[in-house]
Design a protein around this motif. Structure first.
Motif, PDB file in Angstrom:
ATOM      1  N   ALA A  46       6.515  14.781   1.439  1.00  0.00           N
ATOM      2  CA  ALA A  46       7.548  15.779   1.726  1.00  0.00           C
ATOM      3  C   ALA A  46       7.718  16.002   3.223  1.00  0.00           C
ATOM      4  CB  ALA A  46       7.195  17.092   1.029  1.00  0.00           C
ATOM      5  N   GLU A  47       6.621  16.004   3.957  1.00  0.00           N
ATOM      6  CA  GLU A  47       6.678  16.260   5.400  1.00  0.00           C
ATOM      7  C   GLU A  47       7.328  15.110   6.144  1.00  0.00           C
ATOM      8  OE1 GLU A  47       3.569  17.003   9.120  1.00  0.00           O
ATOM      9  OE2 GLU A  47       2.864  17.054   7.046  1.00  0.00           O
ATOM     10  N   THR A  48       7.023  13.884   5.732  1.00  0.00           N
ATOM     11  CA  THR A  48       7.544  12.705   6.439  1.00  0.00           C
ATOM     12  C   THR A  48       8.906  12.261   5.937  1.00  0.00           C
ATOM     13  OG1 THR A  48       6.357  11.243   4.909  1.00  0.00           O
ATOM     14  CG2 THR A  48       5.235  11.855   6.957  1.00  0.00           C
ATOM     15  N   GLY A  49       9.341  12.763   4.789  1.00  0.00           N
ATOM     16  CA  GLY A  49      10.620  12.336   4.236  1.00  0.00           C
ATOM     17  C   GLY A  49      10.533  11.114   3.362  1.00  0.00           C
ATOM     18  N   LEU A  50       9.313  10.666   3.066  1.00  0.00           N
ATOM     19  CA  LEU A  50       9.159   9.494   2.215  1.00  0.00           C
ATOM     20  C   LEU A  50       9.692   9.743   0.806  1.00  0.00           C
ATOM     21  CD1 LEU A  50       5.593   8.306   3.306  1.00  0.00           C
ATOM     22  CD2 LEU A  50       7.736   7.049   3.606  1.00  0.00           C
ATOM     23  N   THR A  95       0.832  -1.196   0.000  1.00  0.00           N
ATOM     24  CA  THR A  95       0.000   0.000   0.000  1.00  0.00           C
ATOM     25  C   THR A  95       0.869   1.248   0.000  1.00  0.00           C
ATOM     26  OG1 THR A  95      -0.093  -0.025   2.410  1.00  0.00           O
ATOM     27  CG2 THR A  95      -1.837  -1.183   1.234  1.00  0.00           C
ATOM     28  N   ASP A  96       0.280   2.345  -0.367  1.00  0.00           N
ATOM     29  CA  ASP A  96       0.973   3.627  -0.362  1.00  0.00           C
ATOM     30  C   ASP A  96       0.971   4.182   1.062  1.00  0.00           C
ATOM     31  OD1 ASP A  96       2.053   6.076  -0.757  1.00  0.00           O
ATOM     32  OD2 ASP A  96       0.536   6.802  -2.174  1.00  0.00           O
ATOM     33  N   PRO A  97       2.130   4.309   1.704  1.00  0.00           N
ATOM     34  CA  PRO A  97       2.155   4.815   3.085  1.00  0.00           C
ATOM     35  C   PRO A  97       1.542   6.209   3.205  1.00  0.00           C
ATOM     36  CG  PRO A  97       4.286   3.916   2.457  1.00  0.00           C
ATOM     37  CD  PRO A  97       3.469   3.975   1.221  1.00  0.00           C
ATOM     38  N   ALA A  98       1.709   7.032   2.189  1.00  0.00           N
ATOM     39  CA  ALA A  98       1.162   8.385   2.263  1.00  0.00           C
ATOM     40  C   ALA A  98      -0.352   8.359   2.371  1.00  0.00           C
ATOM     41  CB  ALA A  98       1.594   9.184   1.026  1.00  0.00           C
ATOM     42  N   ARG A  99      -0.995   7.438   1.670  1.00  0.00           N
ATOM     43  CA  ARG A  99      -2.453   7.311   1.768  1.00  0.00           C
ATOM     44  C   ARG A  99      -2.867   6.886   3.176  1.00  0.00           C
ATOM     45  NH1 ARG A  99      -5.687   6.868  -2.831  1.00  0.00           N
ATOM     46  NH2 ARG A  99      -4.576   7.188  -4.795  1.00  0.00           N
ATOM     47  N   THR A 100      -2.122   5.913   3.738  1.00  0.00           N
ATOM     48  CA  THR A 100      -2.453   5.432   5.083  1.00  0.00           C
ATOM     49  C   THR A 100      -2.296   6.537   6.116  1.00  0.00           C
ATOM     50  OG1 THR A 100      -1.631   3.257   4.418  1.00  0.00           O
ATOM     51  CG2 THR A 100      -1.978   3.628   6.767  1.00  0.00           C
ATOM     52  N   ILE A 101      -1.212   7.305   6.005  1.00  0.00           N
ATOM     53  CA  ILE A 101      -0.976   8.396   6.951  1.00  0.00           C
ATOM     54  C   ILE A 101      -2.038   9.482   6.794  1.00  0.00           C
ATOM     55  CG2 ILE A 101       0.662  10.185   7.619  1.00  0.00           C
ATOM     56  CD1 ILE A 101       2.896   8.277   6.621  1.00  0.00           C
ATOM     57  N   LEU A 102      -2.388   9.800   5.562  1.00  0.00           N
ATOM     58  CA  LEU A 102      -3.417  10.808   5.323  1.00  0.00           C
ATOM     59  C   LEU A 102      -4.752  10.378   5.919  1.00  0.00           C
ATOM     60  CD1 LEU A 102      -4.167  13.495   3.895  1.00  0.00           C
ATOM     61  CD2 LEU A 102      -4.801  12.118   1.896  1.00  0.00           C
ATOM     62  N   HIS A 103      -5.097   9.099   5.751  1.00  0.00           N
ATOM     63  CA  HIS A 103      -6.359   8.614   6.315  1.00  0.00           C
ATOM     64  C   HIS A 103      -6.316   8.632   7.843  1.00  0.00           C
ATOM     65  CE1 HIS A 103     -10.043   6.307   6.603  1.00  0.00           C
ATOM     66  NE2 HIS A 103      -9.434   5.465   7.435  1.00  0.00           N
ATOM     67  N   ALA A 104      -5.138   8.317   8.427  1.00  0.00           N
ATOM     68  CA  ALA A 104      -5.029   8.324   9.892  1.00  0.00           C
ATOM     69  C   ALA A 104      -5.149   9.737  10.447  1.00  0.00           C
ATOM     70  CB  ALA A 104      -3.707   7.687  10.316  1.00  0.00           C
ATOM     71  N   GLY A 146      19.101   7.095   7.725  1.00  0.00           N
ATOM     72  CA  GLY A 146      20.248   7.835   8.238  1.00  0.00           C
ATOM     73  C   GLY A 146      19.832   8.963   9.149  1.00  0.00           C
ATOM     74  N   ARG A 147      18.781   9.665   8.777  1.00  0.00           N
ATOM     75  CA  ARG A 147      18.292  10.760   9.622  1.00  0.00           C
ATOM     76  C   ARG A 147      17.758  10.233  10.952  1.00  0.00           C
ATOM     77  NH1 ARG A 147      13.827  14.523   6.976  1.00  0.00           N
ATOM     78  NH2 ARG A 147      12.602  12.640   7.322  1.00  0.00           N
ATOM     79  N   TRP A 148      17.067   9.090  10.908  1.00  0.00           N
ATOM     80  CA  TRP A 148      16.554   8.506  12.151  1.00  0.00           C
ATOM     81  C   TRP A 148      17.702   8.074  13.053  1.00  0.00           C
ATOM     82  CZ3 TRP A 148      16.640   3.364  14.120  1.00  0.00           C
ATOM     83  CH2 TRP A 148      15.830   3.162  15.233  1.00  0.00           C
ATOM     84  N   ALA A 149      18.744   7.452  12.465  1.00  0.00           N
ATOM     85  CA  ALA A 149      19.893   7.024  13.266  1.00  0.00           C
ATOM     86  C   ALA A 149      20.593   8.229  13.888  1.00  0.00           C
ATOM     87  CB  ALA A 149      20.859   6.221  12.401  1.00  0.00           C
ATOM     88  N   GLY A 150      20.707   9.341  13.137  1.00  0.00           N
ATOM     89  CA  GLY A 150      21.332  10.541  13.692  1.00  0.00           C
ATOM     90  C   GLY A 150      20.537  11.119  14.847  1.00  0.00           C
ATOM     91  N   THR A 171       9.526  12.288  15.597  1.00  0.00           N
ATOM     92  CA  THR A 171       8.195  12.885  15.706  1.00  0.00           C
ATOM     93  C   THR A 171       7.192  12.009  14.982  1.00  0.00           C
ATOM     94  OG1 THR A 171       9.167  15.102  15.749  1.00  0.00           O
ATOM     95  CG2 THR A 171       6.819  14.941  15.243  1.00  0.00           C
ATOM     96  N   SER A 172       6.047  11.819  15.594  1.00  0.00           N
ATOM     97  CA  SER A 172       5.013  10.967  14.995  1.00  0.00           C
ATOM     98  C   SER A 172       4.540  11.550  13.673  1.00  0.00           C
ATOM     99  CB  SER A 172       3.836  10.828  15.957  1.00  0.00           C
ATOM    100  OG  SER A 172       2.741  10.204  15.312  1.00  0.00           O
ATOM    101  N   TRP A 173       4.431  10.700  12.658  1.00  0.00           N
ATOM    102  CA  TRP A 173       3.928  11.134  11.362  1.00  0.00           C
ATOM    103  C   TRP A 173       2.429  11.414  11.396  1.00  0.00           C
ATOM    104  CZ3 TRP A 173       6.615   7.191   7.534  1.00  0.00           C
ATOM    105  CH2 TRP A 173       7.972   7.508   7.464  1.00  0.00           C
ATOM    106  N   VAL A 174       1.724  10.847  12.357  1.00  0.00           N
ATOM    107  CA  VAL A 174       0.272  11.002  12.418  1.00  0.00           C
ATOM    108  C   VAL A 174      -0.127  12.166  13.317  1.00  0.00           C
ATOM    109  CG1 VAL A 174      -1.889   9.893  13.109  1.00  0.00           C
ATOM    110  CG2 VAL A 174      -0.147   8.581  11.875  1.00  0.00           C
ATOM    111  N   SER A 175       0.392  12.170  14.541  1.00  0.00           N
ATOM    112  CA  SER A 175      -0.018  13.198  15.503  1.00  0.00           C
ATOM    113  C   SER A 175       0.843  14.450  15.441  1.00  0.00           C
ATOM    114  CB  SER A 175       0.019  12.635  16.924  1.00  0.00           C
ATOM    115  OG  SER A 175       1.351  12.343  17.308  1.00  0.00           O
ATOM    116  N   GLY A 176       2.068  14.331  14.908  1.00  0.00           N
ATOM    117  CA  GLY A 176       2.973  15.469  14.898  1.00  0.00           C
ATOM    118  C   GLY A 176       3.622  15.753  16.230  1.00  0.00           C
ATOM    119  N   GLN A 177       3.430  14.874  17.220  1.00  0.00           N
ATOM    120  CA  GLN A 177       3.991  15.056  18.551  1.00  0.00           C
ATOM    121  C   GLN A 177       5.278  14.236  18.698  1.00  0.00           C
ATOM    122  OE1 GLN A 177       2.669  17.245  20.783  1.00  0.00           O
ATOM    123  NE2 GLN A 177       1.254  17.745  19.097  1.00  0.00           N
TER     124      GLN A 177
END
Length: 578
Positions: free
Chosen positions: A54-58, A28-37, A67-71, A80-86
């Protein structure tokens, strides 16, 4: 030490890499799943999906995202949560604290139940009462309790003790009363499994010569029992470690039913919503917990067995041959197996997909001996056709995990870290990853369970293998010119395989439960395919009105567990105690 550290690092990095690549591995397209959530009613337009990527870095690709997550992780930031932004860190640490509290209470229930199940064998062996200790006493009871699904116990406890009697809250978290029912639902199956393993090992300890010497010297039975526990616990300590990690991250169904904000439920929600930072943080915490528990287990084993292992003077722990054949066990196994087979065959002769709207939730009758479900489908038919999907699949997975567990357990030094990492990944999380890659289905569920289910058998094999290699009789065989393969085949494996095979047979109902749990969460066979876990999931809301629709698959799971233990008890033992 370097091999162990290398194995842990590589295994943990591999799991985190797979989790990090999940958005690119799913169908599935992760962007669609995140948008629906985020916005359930927003249309998935091209511009909206582009903004999400663009916001999530996908849109950067997996390498730069990892690499960014490891840093960020190196700086102590879990993202930061992709769904809640927290920020992820406060929520996952809070969920970890909740899961650890629930695990502690569940582990206390499990230890108390394990002690109660093995008490008869412990007392008989400490007093050397004839042949009373030669055969484990807890078999059928422990198997039946171990085969009870956690989510079924949770639903029954919530219905009886919360709704009908009002003794405990049915939902929520925060008070001691809200801890009781989830802890019982999780602790009873875990305690039954631990009790059965402990009960299976005790006869071998009580058959050793030092016990008879202690009894003849007038040593108190309580002290003899304590020495026997110290003798059998080291190979089983890793199983306690597996239970600790499993109760922390594998309680997804129970947390969902009781609305407990634990780590397992948080990981499940994050995986379903493709919220990668939260899922990565949950898996990372489980990996750290698994490695920490593994280190504690190794230290405890070393404290208990270190001198004996170094001196090579540890006798092999072998269960004695019973003085009389267990005819009652054989007859019980035959009757139970025949009854289960008759029910399955009778169900196979019926149509599991036929719907009778006029007979919805109908009770047992001549037309429907086990009643019907919420759609009017025959429960007997679905039970029979679901046997192959659940019981036979569990047997197949058990065979695969037994072979893998023995092979990996013998290579204990190089695979210790791999075992700990596999243990830290609950079957539900593995099921989510496999389902995301291959889609939900019976094959995917079986593969997901097999990916992690070999670890307890490998740990048991490694513990027994280490003790067998320290046995004094191996020095004599080496002095007579025995090579490595001869020692492995004729001296080491004959002492390792029997208890590990019995352990694998005992885990058949646990594997069936894991498959049923994935079906309960919608990750197994899809509707309308008959599968015992899906039967429980579909009929759970109607348990009060039509209990037969839930009791039938639950009873079938319990029968599989009892039958597995009875058949293991009948297995001939070629070795005698030295």
């Amino acid at each position: 030490m370097s091999a162990r550290l290398f194995g842990r690092a590589v295994s943990a990095a591999g799991v985190l890499l797979v989790v990090g690549l999940l958005p690119w591995l799913t169908r599935t397209d992760p962007a669609r799943t995140i948008l629906h959530a985020r916005y359930a009613d927003r249309a998935p337009t091209a511009s909206a999906l582009a903004d999400i990527r663009a916001e999530t870095g996908l849109d950067e690709g997996p390498v730069r995202l990892l690499g960014r997550w490891a840093g960020d992780l190196a700086r102590g930031d879990l993202g930061t949560s992709w769904v809640s932004g927290q920020p992820v860190r406060p929520d996952v640490l809070s969920a970890l604290g909740t899961s650890l509290s629930l695990m502690g209470a569940s582990l206390a229930v499990a230890v108390l139940l394990a002690a109660a199940l093995s008490l008869r064998t412990l007392r008989a062996g400490a007093r050397q009462r004839g042949a009373a200790y030669e055969r484990p006493r807890a078999g059928a009871v422990a198997a039946a309790l171990a085969a009870l699904p956690e989510f079924l116990l949770a639903a029954v406890f919530a219905t009886v003790f919360a709704v009908q009697l009002g003794w405990f809250p049915a939902l929520g978290w925060g008070s001691a009363q809200q801890l009781v029912l989830p802890a019982l639902a999780m602790g009873i199956p875990a305690g039954a499994l631990l009790g059965r393993l402990l009960d299976d090992a005790l006869p071998g300890a009580f058959a050793e010569r030092w016990v008879a010497t202690c009894v003849a010297s007038g040593l108190r039975p309580a002290r003899i029992a304590g020495y026997a526990l110290r003798r059998v616990l080291p190979p089983l300590l890793e199983q306690f470690g597996f239970v600790v990690v499993g109760l922390t991250g594998g309680a997804v169904a129970v947390e969902t039913l009781f609305a407990v904000p634990g780590l397992g439920g948080t990981a499940l929600s994050a995986a379903l919503a493709q919220d990668l930072p939260v899922l990565q943080a949950c898996v990372l915490l489980l990996l750290v917990l698994g490695l920490a528990v593994g280190a504690a287990v190794r230290a405890a084993r070393r404290a208990l067995l270190g001198p004996a292992l170094d001196a090579g003077a540890l006798p092999a722990l072998v269960r004695p041959r019973p003085a009389r054949p267990a005819r009652a066990i054989g007859w019980t196994a035959a009757v139970l197996g025949t009854a289960l087979a008759a029910v399955v065959v009778a169900g196979l002769l019926r149509d599991p997909l036929a719907v009778d709207a006029a007979a919805r939730l109908a009770g047992p009758s001549g037309a429907h001996p086990l009643g019907t479900d919420a759609l009017g489908r025959d429960v007997l038919a679905r039970l029979g056709h679901g046997a192959a999907r659940t019981a036979l699949a569990a047997v197949g997975v058990a065979a695969v995990t037994l072979a893998a567990g023995v092979a990996v357990g013998v290579l204990t030094r190089w695979t210790e870290g791999l075992r700990e990492v596999a243990n830290a990944l609950p079957p539900v999380i593995a099921g989510l990853i496999v389902a995301g890659i291959a889609g939900p289905g019976q094959l995917g569920a079986a593969a997901a369970v097999a990916v992690v289910a070999w670890a307890p058998l490998a740990a048991h094999t490694a513990g027994l293998y280490e003790e067998e290699r320290a046995a004094a009789h191996l020095e004599g065989a080496v002095a007579l010119g025995a090579g490595r393969w001869h020692l492995l085949r004729h001296h080491v494996l004959p002492g390792v395989l029997p208890p590990v095979v019995r352990h694998a047979v005992l885990r058949i109902p646990a594997l069936a439960l894991a498959l049923a749990s994935l079906g309960f969460l919608g990750l197994g066979a899809g509707p309308p395919a008959p599968e015992w876990g899906r039967m429980l999931s579909e009929n759970m809301p109607y348990a009060e009105r039509a209990p037969w629709a839930v009791l039938a698959p639950a009873a079938a799971l319990a029968c599989v567990g009892v039958l597995a233990v009875l058949l293991a008890a009948l297995r001939p033992r070629a070795r005698t105690a030295r």
